[in-house]
Write an enzyme that holds these catalytic residues in place. Sequence first.
Site, PDB file in Angstrom:
ATOM      1  N   LYS A 179       0.823  -1.214   0.000  1.00  0.00           N
ATOM      2  CA  LYS A 179       0.000   0.000   0.000  1.00  0.00           C
ATOM      3  C   LYS A 179       0.864   1.274   0.000  1.00  0.00           C
ATOM      4  CE  LYS A 179      -4.013  -2.183   2.171  1.00  0.00           C
ATOM      5  NZ  LYS A 179      -5.012  -2.073   3.262  1.00  0.00           N
ATOM      6  N   PHE A 214     -15.244   3.744   7.739  1.00  0.00           N
ATOM      7  CA  PHE A 214     -13.866   4.088   7.344  1.00  0.00           C
ATOM      8  C   PHE A 214     -13.677   4.138   5.828  1.00  0.00           C
ATOM      9  CE2 PHE A 214     -13.960  -0.529   8.279  1.00  0.00           C
ATOM     10  CZ  PHE A 214     -13.581  -1.035   7.050  1.00  0.00           C
ATOM     11  N   ARG A 222      -2.171 -14.326   4.043  1.00  0.00           N
ATOM     12  CA  ARG A 222      -2.802 -13.644   5.180  1.00  0.00           C
ATOM     13  C   ARG A 222      -2.001 -13.890   6.455  1.00  0.00           C
ATOM     14  NH1 ARG A 222      -7.513 -11.304   4.032  1.00  0.00           N
ATOM     15  NH2 ARG A 222      -8.477 -11.506   6.068  1.00  0.00           N
ATOM     16  N   THR A 246      -5.135  -7.591  10.405  1.00  0.00           N
ATOM     17  CA  THR A 246      -5.439  -6.296   9.757  1.00  0.00           C
ATOM     18  C   THR A 246      -4.940  -5.131  10.598  1.00  0.00           C
ATOM     19  OG1 THR A 246      -7.419  -7.293   8.807  1.00  0.00           O
ATOM     20  CG2 THR A 246      -7.329  -4.893   8.810  1.00  0.00           C
ATOM     21  N   ARG A 266       2.734  -6.866   8.671  1.00  0.00           N
ATOM     22  CA  ARG A 266       2.036  -5.719   9.289  1.00  0.00           C
ATOM     23  C   ARG A 266       2.634  -5.356  10.644  1.00  0.00           C
ATOM     24  NH1 ARG A 266      -3.834  -7.683   7.244  1.00  0.00           N
ATOM     25  NH2 ARG A 266      -4.083  -6.274   5.448  1.00  0.00           N
ATOM     26  N   HIS A 280      -2.277  -5.571   1.565  1.00  0.00           N
ATOM     27  CA  HIS A 280      -3.610  -6.166   1.390  1.00  0.00           C
ATOM     28  C   HIS A 280      -3.429  -7.592   0.906  1.00  0.00           C
ATOM     29  CE1 HIS A 280      -7.703  -6.860  -0.029  1.00  0.00           C
ATOM     30  NE2 HIS A 280      -7.145  -7.352  -1.117  1.00  0.00           N
TER      31      HIS A 280
HETATM   32  P1  CMP Z   1      -7.474  -4.548   3.626  1.00  0.00           P
HETATM   33  O1  CMP Z   1      -7.058  -5.936   3.943  1.00  0.00           O
HETATM   34  O2  CMP Z   1      -6.868  -3.884   2.466  1.00  0.00           O
HETATM   35  O3  CMP Z   1      -9.074  -4.545   3.433  1.00  0.00           O
HETATM   36  C1  CMP Z   1      -9.912  -3.512   3.865  1.00  0.00           C
HETATM   37  C2  CMP Z   1      -9.195  -2.398   4.512  1.00  0.00           C
HETATM   38  O4  CMP Z   1      -9.972  -1.495   5.255  1.00  0.00           O
HETATM   39  C3  CMP Z   1      -8.222  -2.959   5.540  1.00  0.00           C
HETATM   40  O5  CMP Z   1      -7.182  -3.638   4.906  1.00  0.00           O
HETATM   41  C4  CMP Z   1      -7.834  -1.712   6.299  1.00  0.00           C
HETATM   42  O6  CMP Z   1      -6.804  -0.994   5.652  1.00  0.00           O
HETATM   43  C5  CMP Z   1      -9.121  -0.912   6.233  1.00  0.00           C
HETATM   44  N1  CMP Z   1      -9.782  -0.939   7.539  1.00  0.00           N
HETATM   45  C6  CMP Z   1     -10.337  -2.001   8.145  1.00  0.00           C
HETATM   46  N2  CMP Z   1     -10.833  -1.632   9.356  1.00  0.00           N
HETATM   47  C7  CMP Z   1     -10.570  -0.311   9.496  1.00  0.00           C
HETATM   48  C8  CMP Z   1     -10.835   0.640  10.510  1.00  0.00           C
HETATM   49  N3  CMP Z   1     -11.455   0.286  11.637  1.00  0.00           N
HETATM   50  N4  CMP Z   1     -10.415   1.905  10.302  1.00  0.00           N
HETATM   51  C9  CMP Z   1      -9.786   2.261   9.152  1.00  0.00           C
HETATM   52  N5  CMP Z   1      -9.524   1.390   8.151  1.00  0.00           N
HETATM   53  C10 CMP Z   1      -9.905   0.123   8.318  1.00  0.00           C
END
Ligand code: CMP
Length: 137
Positions: free
Chosen positions: A9, A57, A85, A91, A102, A115
């Site tokens: 990202k 978000f 993953r 996440t 991460r 991602h």
């Molecule tokens: P990703 O795996 O790319 O898929 C969805 C994305 O939404 C996730 O990673 C985060 O970057 C974002 N995301 C998920 N939860 C939140 C949150 N609570 N606040 C901000 N961004 C979020």
Amino acid sequence: MEQTFAIIKPDAVAKNQIGDILAVTEAAGFKIKAMQMTHMTRKMAEGFYGVHRERPFFGELVEFMTEGPCVLLCLEREDAVAKWRETMGATNPANAAEGTIRKRFAESVGRNCAHGSDSKENAAIELAFFFAGNTLV
Ligand code: CMP
């Protein structure tokens, strides 16, 4: 062999962490089958993350994903979706296991450096969204 879709990202690209993240990726047994730098337009980010449109978000997510270039990847190995993953970690980096991408490189749940598709079905959809036909080797 299975394929998954991954993104390095804009936060990680801006911090010159592409090489570090690719090194972890290859050390974890993934073959890089396609790779492309892209600065997503708002339309691309909104389309790609369409399932999150109703989430609070969503606006923040689209802003972040369009703030600079990212690296799009097709990764291949056995059990690629689950292994990627696992390699990325949770996440929210605060919950990510030691040694995961991460945990090492992400700033926050919103700016989480990578991602990965969450299922084989979504991997196929996400790969098709970004990689047309013969760009996959
Ligand atoms: P990703 O795996 O790319 O898929 C969805 C994305 O939404 C996730 O990673 C985060 O970057 C974002 N995301 C998920 N939860 C939140 C949150 N609570 N606040 C901000 N961004 C979020």
